[in-house]
Design a protein around this motif. Structure first.
Motif, mmCIF file in Angstrom:
data_model
loop_
_atom_site.group_PDB
_atom_site.id
_atom_site.type_symbol
_atom_site.label_atom_id
_atom_site.label_comp_id
_atom_site.label_asym_id
_atom_site.label_seq_id
_atom_site.Cartn_x
_atom_site.Cartn_y
_atom_site.Cartn_z
ATOM 1 N N SER A 43 0.936 -1.118 0.121
ATOM 2 C CA SER A 43 0.071 0.070 0.045
ATOM 3 C C SER A 43 0.898 1.248 -0.317
ATOM 4 O O SER A 43 0.524 2.317 -0.621
ATOM 5 N N ASP A 44 2.073 1.098 0.738
ATOM 6 C CA ASP A 44 3.017 2.482 0.566
ATOM 7 C C ASP A 44 3.358 2.596 -0.938
ATOM 8 O O ASP A 44 3.499 3.812 -1.517
ATOM 9 N N ILE A 45 3.590 1.697 -1.680
ATOM 10 C CA ILE A 45 3.854 1.921 -3.014
ATOM 11 C C ILE A 45 2.695 2.212 -3.943
ATOM 12 O O ILE A 45 2.612 3.306 -4.655
ATOM 13 N N HIS A 46 1.431 1.553 -3.685
ATOM 14 C CA HIS A 46 0.240 2.116 -4.499
ATOM 15 C C HIS A 46 -0.116 3.526 -4.256
ATOM 16 O O HIS A 46 -0.313 4.185 -5.185
ATOM 17 N N GLN A 47 0.149 3.883 -2.893
ATOM 18 C CA GLN A 47 -0.124 5.300 -2.731
ATOM 19 C C GLN A 47 0.872 6.513 -3.060
ATOM 20 O O GLN A 47 0.804 7.575 -3.545
ATOM 21 N N GLY A 48 2.259 5.812 -2.784
ATOM 22 C CA GLY A 48 3.321 6.666 -3.123
ATOM 23 C C GLY A 48 3.470 7.068 -4.484
ATOM 24 O O GLY A 48 3.629 8.090 -5.089
ATOM 25 N N VAL A 246 -3.635 -10.534 -3.513
ATOM 26 C CA VAL A 246 -2.770 -9.938 -4.526
ATOM 27 C C VAL A 246 -3.141 -8.521 -4.925
ATOM 28 O O VAL A 246 -4.186 -7.944 -4.820
ATOM 29 N N SER A 247 -1.826 -7.848 -5.109
ATOM 30 C CA SER A 247 -1.962 -6.490 -5.368
ATOM 31 C C SER A 247 -1.990 -6.368 -6.777
ATOM 32 O O SER A 247 -1.993 -4.913 -7.100
ATOM 33 N N VAL A 270 -5.719 -4.879 -3.203
ATOM 34 C CA VAL A 270 -6.380 -3.633 -3.873
ATOM 35 C C VAL A 270 -5.431 -3.216 -5.053
ATOM 36 O O VAL A 270 -4.778 -2.313 -5.095
ATOM 37 N N PRO A 271 -5.674 -4.079 -6.070
ATOM 38 C CA PRO A 271 -5.189 -3.717 -7.597
ATOM 39 C C PRO A 271 -5.572 -2.311 -8.064
ATOM 40 O O PRO A 271 -6.342 -1.944 -7.614
ATOM 41 N N GLU A 272 -4.721 -1.696 -8.852
ATOM 42 C CA GLU A 272 -4.859 -0.396 -9.319
ATOM 43 C C GLU A 272 -6.191 -0.653 -9.984
ATOM 44 O O GLU A 272 -7.014 0.712 -10.140
ATOM 45 N N LYS A 273 -6.200 -1.581 -10.916
ATOM 46 C CA LYS A 273 -7.589 -1.473 -11.949
ATOM 47 C C LYS A 273 -8.682 -2.317 -11.244
ATOM 48 O O LYS A 273 -8.652 -3.270 -10.597
ATOM 49 N N PRO A 274 -10.092 -1.864 -11.665
ATOM 50 C CA PRO A 274 -11.313 -2.774 -10.892
ATOM 51 C C PRO A 274 -11.326 -3.980 -11.572
ATOM 52 O O PRO A 274 -10.672 -4.138 -12.938
ATOM 53 N N ALA A 275 -11.799 -4.952 -10.913
ATOM 54 C CA ALA A 275 -11.861 -6.273 -11.697
ATOM 55 C C ALA A 275 -13.233 -6.415 -12.399
ATOM 56 O O ALA A 275 -14.307 -5.781 -11.976
ATOM 57 N N ALA A 276 -13.270 -7.372 -13.039
ATOM 58 C CA ALA A 276 -14.322 -7.850 -13.882
ATOM 59 C C ALA A 276 -15.121 -9.163 -13.464
ATOM 60 O O ALA A 276 -14.328 -10.054 -13.187
ATOM 61 N N VAL A 277 -16.256 -9.172 -12.909
ATOM 62 C CA VAL A 277 -16.841 -10.224 -12.136
ATOM 63 C C VAL A 277 -18.133 -10.672 -12.992
ATOM 64 O O VAL A 277 -19.058 -9.649 -13.148
#
Ligand code: NAP
Ligand code: ZN
Ligand code: ZN
Length: 347
Positions: A43-48, A246-247, A270-277
């Protein structure tokens, strides 16, 4: 004010670099902590890098914090100078709504959860995380670390630990249950340890052949390499609960197909892109797709005490501030066994 030095991200695209800043002057209810160790969470990396689109700069990341209490305010009762103390992902909340009162401050009904960094406190000032030498926090959000645990290896419990402990508890993972953990990173390896400790039959899903042997040592009853052809069909409709740690982007429909009737897939990654379900993935078998965020302060202390009792810590690689950008790149490549921890002496 408390003059502090640390490392900060100044933008989404620049390396994190040395930075000086100030924490508030500690108040009557505050604890001033000299930070010793801080884990590196994805999460540090996602937000940074502003992958969630909500980044505030300058940003001093870090929410897996362990250190020594330097001083306490006049109304502090739980801590004294010299104690080992810890801070996780939150430093405040409204404390008045029903959800906060129930000890689930991360879900504050008024949306007033104050995160440890990349957030503003009640006075509107930016909060600063654990990639630095001090932090000031109200004692209500400070945790006690059991004395028998190695403080560096305990640091990742403050996020990776509680984020996996809480959903496993919520869904009553234990003997007689078949549980899947997806991704052997910081969260995944803690999820594996807890699921095993709670007595569930635990299967670890990984994309990394190099992690198979470790996963068995960490408590997996079975390890599934998800790069092999036809791996999912063998496990169809057999799991009670799957924790997805999974990130990055991956197919959730495949994991839903592994659940028994009424089983739950819980997302913590919490991947950057939304998932398709696909609707079919959940309607056939009345399956549940859920999620969970960290855990409340009371449950975080419960988790730390559980770890003290059962001698559970994170498997860590110690690193130094001069290598922090390299460590971030290695986390993104799934190349860490299984959590980097910054030694604040290297600042
Ligand atoms: P991490 O250490 O990087 O672990 C992520 C793991 O996911 C990797 O080790 C890898 O495991 C797997 N993975 C990576 N890329 C993949 C891909 N393209 N396809 C399939 N699997 C892939 O990260 P972390 O610190 O554990 O955090 C994991 C996620 O949880 C992040 O998104 C983080 O932001 C989020 N998070 C959420 C909460 C919450 O409250 N819900 C709290 C903390 C973190 P293998 O090598 O085994 O495949
Ligand atoms: Zn985290
Ligand atoms: Zn609240």
């Amino acid at each position: 004010m408390i003059a502090t030095k640390g490392y900060a991200a100044q933008s989404a695209t620049t390396p994190i670099a040395p930075f000086s800043y100030e924490h508030r002057t500690p108040g009557d209810n505050d604890v001033l902590i000299d930070i010793q160790y801080c884990g590196i969470c994805h999460s540090d990396i996602h937000q940074g890098r502003n992958e969630w689109g909500n980044s505030l700069y300058p940003m001093v990341p870090g929410h897996e914090i362990v250190g020594t209490v330097a001083s306490v305010g006049s109304k502090v009762t739980k801590f004294k100078a010299g104690d080992l103390a810890a801070i996780g992902c939150m430093v405040d909340s409204c404390r008045e709504c029903a959800t906060c009162r129930e000890g689930e401050e991360q879900y504050c009904e008024r949306g007033q959860t104050v995160f440890t960094y990349n957030a503003k406190d009640k006075q509107g000032n930016l909060t600063w995380g654990g990639y630095g030498n001090h932090i000031v926090c109200d004692e209500a959000f400070v945790l006690s670390v059991p004395k028998n645990l190695d403080p560096a290896a305990a640091a990742p419990l403050l996020c990776a630990g509680i984020t996996t402990y809480s959903p496993l508890k919520q869904w009553n993972v234990g003997p007689g249950k078949k549980v899947g953990i997806v991704g052997l990173g910081g969260l995944g390896h803690m999820g594996l340890k807890f699921s095993h400790a709670f007595g569930a039959k635990t299967v670890l899903f990984t994309t990394s052949a190099s992690k198979i042997e470790d996963a068995k040592k960490l408590g997996a009853d079975e390890v599934v390499l998800t790069k092999e052809e036809g791996w999912a069909a063998k496990h169809a409709r057999s799991f009670d609960f799957i924790l997805d740690c999974v990130s990055a982007e991956h197919d959730l429909n495949t994991y839903l197909s592994l659940l028994k009737r009424d089983g739950t897939l819980c997302l913590v990654g919490v991947p950057e892109k939304p998932a398709a379900v696909s609707a079919f993935s959940v309607i056939m078998g009345r399956k549940r797709l859920s999620g969970s965020a960290i855990g409340g302060i009371k449950e975080t202390q419960e988790m730390l005490d559980f770890c003290g009792k059962h001698n559970i810590v994170s498997d860590i690689e110690m690193t130094s501030f001069d290598k922090v950008n390299e460590a971030w790149d290695r986390v993104v490549k799934s190349d860490v066994k299984y959590r980097f921890v910054l030694d604040v002496k290297t600042l």
